[in-house]
Scaffold this active site. Structure first.
Site, mmCIF file in Angstrom:
data_model
loop_
_atom_site.group_PDB
_atom_site.id
_atom_site.type_symbol
_atom_site.label_atom_id
_atom_site.label_comp_id
_atom_site.label_asym_id
_atom_site.label_seq_id
_atom_site.Cartn_x
_atom_site.Cartn_y
_atom_site.Cartn_z
ATOM 1 N N ARG A 49 0.904 -1.163 -0.095
ATOM 2 C CA ARG A 49 -0.083 -0.039 -0.026
ATOM 3 C C ARG A 49 0.836 1.157 -0.018
ATOM 4 N NH1 ARG A 49 -2.988 -4.014 1.864
ATOM 5 N NH2 ARG A 49 -1.017 -4.554 3.037
ATOM 6 N N THR A 50 1.678 1.326 0.976
ATOM 7 C CA THR A 50 2.414 2.532 0.741
ATOM 8 C C THR A 50 3.199 2.897 -0.458
ATOM 9 O OG1 THR A 50 2.847 2.122 3.338
ATOM 10 C CG2 THR A 50 4.127 3.975 2.333
ATOM 11 N N LYS A 78 25.215 -4.436 -2.544
ATOM 12 C CA LYS A 78 26.636 -4.681 -2.932
ATOM 13 C C LYS A 78 27.561 -4.105 -1.719
ATOM 14 C CE LYS A 78 26.097 -4.204 -7.834
ATOM 15 N NZ LYS A 78 26.417 -3.221 -8.874
ATOM 16 N N ARG A 99 12.100 3.747 2.603
ATOM 17 C CA ARG A 99 11.960 2.961 3.737
ATOM 18 C C ARG A 99 12.945 1.995 3.917
ATOM 19 N NH1 ARG A 99 6.276 -0.979 4.044
ATOM 20 N NH2 ARG A 99 5.658 1.174 4.921
ATOM 21 N N HIS A 127 6.466 6.069 11.137
ATOM 22 C CA HIS A 127 5.597 5.900 9.830
ATOM 23 C C HIS A 127 4.673 7.145 9.690
ATOM 24 C CE1 HIS A 127 4.044 4.348 6.369
ATOM 25 N NE2 HIS A 127 3.902 3.040 6.385
HETATM 26 C C1 NCD Z 1 2.545 -1.139 8.146
HETATM 27 C C2 NCD Z 1 3.809 -0.864 7.931
HETATM 28 O O1 NCD Z 1 4.745 -1.170 7.174
HETATM 29 O O2 NCD Z 1 4.542 -0.365 9.129
HETATM 30 N N1 NCD Z 1 1.867 -1.197 6.916
HETATM 31 C C3 NCD Z 1 1.794 -0.101 5.928
HETATM 32 O O3 NCD Z 1 2.722 0.633 5.753
HETATM 33 N N2 NCD Z 1 0.598 0.058 5.603
HETATM 34 C C4 NCD Z 1 2.121 -2.153 9.054
HETATM 35 C C5 NCD Z 1 2.723 -3.586 8.875
HETATM 36 O O4 NCD Z 1 3.559 -3.720 8.135
HETATM 37 O O5 NCD Z 1 2.046 -4.373 9.749
#
Ligand code: NCD
Length: 300
Positions: A49-50, A78, A99, A127
């Site tokens: 999703r993100t 690497k 991320r 997040h």
């Molecule tokens: C979450 C995350 O990556 O922190 N998911 C997200 O970004 N919607 C939650 C998770 O991974 O459980």
């Protein structure tokens, strides 16, 4: 310039963000205000999703996207440093969405990126854009962001979405019901509670088996999965609360169940059609909307 932590967001900014522009969700947004702009989405931890909501938001506004969806396909594999990674990404894009499991990467980004960076997850710490979309969802579901009873349950120790969201909910009554695990010879019980730096005396902690009694009073129940990938323990037995449709029915008519997803066993699929289940359609759609507003605000 960057969005690395919710600590950077004040009430004014958030209210402005939630009200600005009323950007249409329409993929054919005719103004295409980000035409000619490029973002790079660099995800060294899994995401559905993100990453895709950022990309969808960017395309909707006429912008371009370049992407690394798996850190193992990048030069990190690497042995390239995060420093050099940020130096490089800055040359390709107007903004970086990043991320990585290293919780300290935002400090490196701040020093070495030449373009704005959005934190899409730093290990189990924060997040911020998920927190914004969750807050927006609470606002849309209940009509305000304050004065609610909100229960958080699941892996509170590792859920960065909860760590960030809690900081945006100052005037609400917060209940915490951490999942617990039993491991070793069965004698060691570990509650997946909030890390010390996210704790507050104002939060009420309850046990997972007390949740059913609390549900009729709650305005929001926010659930998360167990983040096994962040645990070094072998095969713990897990005691988490499971939301079923019968339990969801005991909640107020105007209340909502939120989950950042992915969902594992903590929400029974029979809850999905309950009108209180905001996690699939409404929360996900709000995610695209919020990211549109953010990108517009940061690079238009
Ligand atoms: C979450 C995350 O990556 O922190 N998911 C997200 O970004 N919607 C939650 C998770 O991974 O459980």
């Amino acid at each position: 310039m960057h969005l690395l932590s919710v600590d950077q967001l004040d009430k004014n900014y958030i209210e402005k963000l939630f009200n600005i522009h009323k950007i249409p969700m329409d993929r054919e947004f005719y103004d295409k205000p980000l035409k000619g702009k490029t973002i790079v989405t660099f995800f060294a931890e899994p995401s559905t999703r993100t990453r895709l909501s950022f990309e969808s938001a960017m395309y909707a506004m006429g912008g371009n996207v370049i992407s690394v969806a798996d850190g193992d396909t990048s030069s990190l594999k690497k042995g390239e440093s995060l420093k050099d990674t940020f130096r490089t990404l800055s040359q390709y894009a107007d903004l970086i969405v990043f991320r990585h499991s290293n919780p300290d990467w935002p400090e490196i980004a701040q020093k070495y990126s030449r373009v704005p960076v959005i934190n899409a997850g730093n290990g189990n710490r924060e997040h911020p854009t998920q927190a914004l979309l969750d807050l927006y969802t609470i606002y849309k579901e209940l009509g305000s962001m304050e004065g609610h009873k909100i229960l958080f349950t699941g892996d509170l120790e590792n859920s960065r979405t909860i760590h960030s969201l809690l900081k945006l909910l100052p005037n609400n009554e917060i209940y915490l019901a951490p999942t617990y695990i039993v491991f070793g010879t069965g004698q060691t019980v570990h509650h997946l509670s909030l890390p010390n730096n996210y704790k507050s005396e104002n939060y009420k902690t309850v046990l997972t088996h007390e949740i059913p009694n609390l549900l009729p009073e709650m305005d929001i129940v926010y659930m998360t999965r167990l983040q096994k990938e962040r645990m070094t323990l072998y095969h713990p037995e897990v005691y988490n609360f499971c939301m079923t449709n019968d339990l969801a029915q005991t909640m107020k008519t105007k209340s909502a169940i939120l989950h950042p997803l992915p969902r594992l066993t903590e929400i029974d699929e029979n809850v999905d059609d309950n009108h209180r289940a905001a996690y699939h359609e409404r929360q996900i759609k709000n995610g695209v909307m919020i990211r549109q507003m953010l990108l517009y605000n940061m690079i238009a």
